[in-house]
Design an enzyme around this catalytic site. Structure first.
Site, mmCIF file in Angstrom:
data_model
loop_
_atom_site.group_PDB
_atom_site.id
_atom_site.type_symbol
_atom_site.label_atom_id
_atom_site.label_comp_id
_atom_site.label_asym_id
_atom_site.label_seq_id
_atom_site.Cartn_x
_atom_site.Cartn_y
_atom_site.Cartn_z
ATOM 1 N N ARG A 1 0.962 -1.421 0.077
ATOM 2 C CA ARG A 1 0.076 0.072 -0.112
ATOM 3 C C ARG A 1 1.006 1.097 -0.082
ATOM 4 N NH1 ARG A 1 -2.534 4.278 0.346
ATOM 5 N NH2 ARG A 1 -4.835 4.569 1.237
ATOM 6 N N GLU B 1 -11.665 5.536 -5.245
ATOM 7 C CA GLU B 1 -11.800 4.182 -4.739
ATOM 8 C C GLU B 1 -12.541 3.699 -6.202
ATOM 9 O OE1 GLU B 1 -11.418 2.304 -2.056
ATOM 10 O OE2 GLU B 1 -10.133 4.068 -1.441
ATOM 11 N N ARG C 1 -1.430 -5.786 4.175
ATOM 12 C CA ARG C 1 -0.549 -5.070 3.228
ATOM 13 C C ARG C 1 0.698 -4.354 3.842
ATOM 14 N NH1 ARG C 1 -5.054 -1.523 0.440
ATOM 15 N NH2 ARG C 1 -5.004 -1.070 2.478
#
Length: 291
Positions: A143, A151, A191
């Site tokens: 990330r 999004e 992540r």
């Protein structure tokens, strides 16, 4: 003649017979025995040498193991990433897949081309891509730290304006390319949150998150906790402000020309979008429970 005869006799004085023997063949003379003190000193020096050699060998072995673990051993996934590596080392690898406008999958290639990655058998880009597709645990999910991209549509939520543009740009910028990541922490989605850099023409190192902010393809990350910027927060905020002032990317003015060209501006940031969606879902659940 001295008296007694043995008073001045020395064992090292040659006799007539010994002199004649030496003249005949000196090679047949037996070596002079060494004293116990000489042998003891020699033994001590040999022991010291043994200790020194053992110490040097041990130190060399430990140094090689440390070098191997730090620079040569491949980290296949985030589950193999030790906490001590966070904020203390970087990872160089190939981007095998871009999942969203601010995250991707990295195949760790320690040592780069010096270790054969990209050109040696079974280490070519095509082989890496096939291996990454076959086994999902072969990559680290990364990330990008400090930014938040619009999004995409998922979990029943609609797509946010400029989400596709951000995704396509990131694919074109780092997809199938080598990047270096500097990890900060692991988030709740398994992540690794990290700063990401890509070299252009092998010389200029560019901060991927900063470039996205300058192009108006992302905003500065605004979560109440868990934000990571390294030492770049002020730089990131200044870049976002300039993008807003220039009206680039998601900050474009919703004028007539942009509407005719199909360009959409964004009236809310990704953080505001997530908050609004979460509130709608919460209200929907409350309404279902009231029925």
């Amino acid at each position: 003649m001295p008296w007694p005869p043995w008073a001045f006799w020395r064992h090292d004085q040659p006799t007539a017979s010994s002199t004649n023997d030496d003249k005949q063949d000196r090679s047949t003379v037996a070596p002079k025995p060494t004293s116990w003190a000489t042998r003891l000193n020699k033994t001590e020096w040999t022991t010291t040498q043994t200790i020194l050699i053992a110490g040097v060998t041990t130190a060399t072995t430990l140094a090689f193991l440390r070098f191997y673990k730090t620079h040569i051993r491949r980290v296949p996934s985030i589950s193999h990433l030790k906490p001590g590596a966070l904020r203390n080392r970087s990872f160089y690898g190939l981007v095998t897949r871009v999942g969203d406008g601010d995250n991707f999958h990295l195949y760790h290639t320690p040592g780069g081309r010096l270790m054969g990655w990209g050109w040696a058998p079974r280490r070519r880009v095509k082989d890496i891509m096939e291996r990454a597709k076959a086994k999902g645990t072969q990559t680290m999910h990364v990330r990008i730290a400090g930014i938040d991209a619009p999004e995409m549509a998922h979990f029943g939520r609609p797509e946010q304006p400029w989400a596709k543009e951000a995704l396509e740009w990131l694919k074109g910028w780092i997809g199938g390319r080598y990047v270096r990541v500097y990890p900060f922490r692991q988030d709740q989605y398994e992540r690794v949150v990290a700063s990401v850099y890509r070299r252009r023409w092998g010389v200029w190192k560019q901060d991927v998150g900063l470039v996205m902010l300058k192009r108006g393809l992302a905003t500065v990350y605004e979560a109440k906790r868990g934000s990571e910027f390294g030492d770049q927060e002020e730089v990131y905020r200044a870049a976002e402000l300039r993008a807003k002032q220039k009206g680039v990317g998601m900050w474009q003015d919703q004028g007539l020309i942009n509407r005719l060209l199909g360009r959409k501006g964004s009236s809310e940031s990704p953080r505001e979008y997530k908050t609004r969606m979460a509130q709608q879902e919460k209200n929907g659940k409350s309404a279902d429970m009231a029925k």
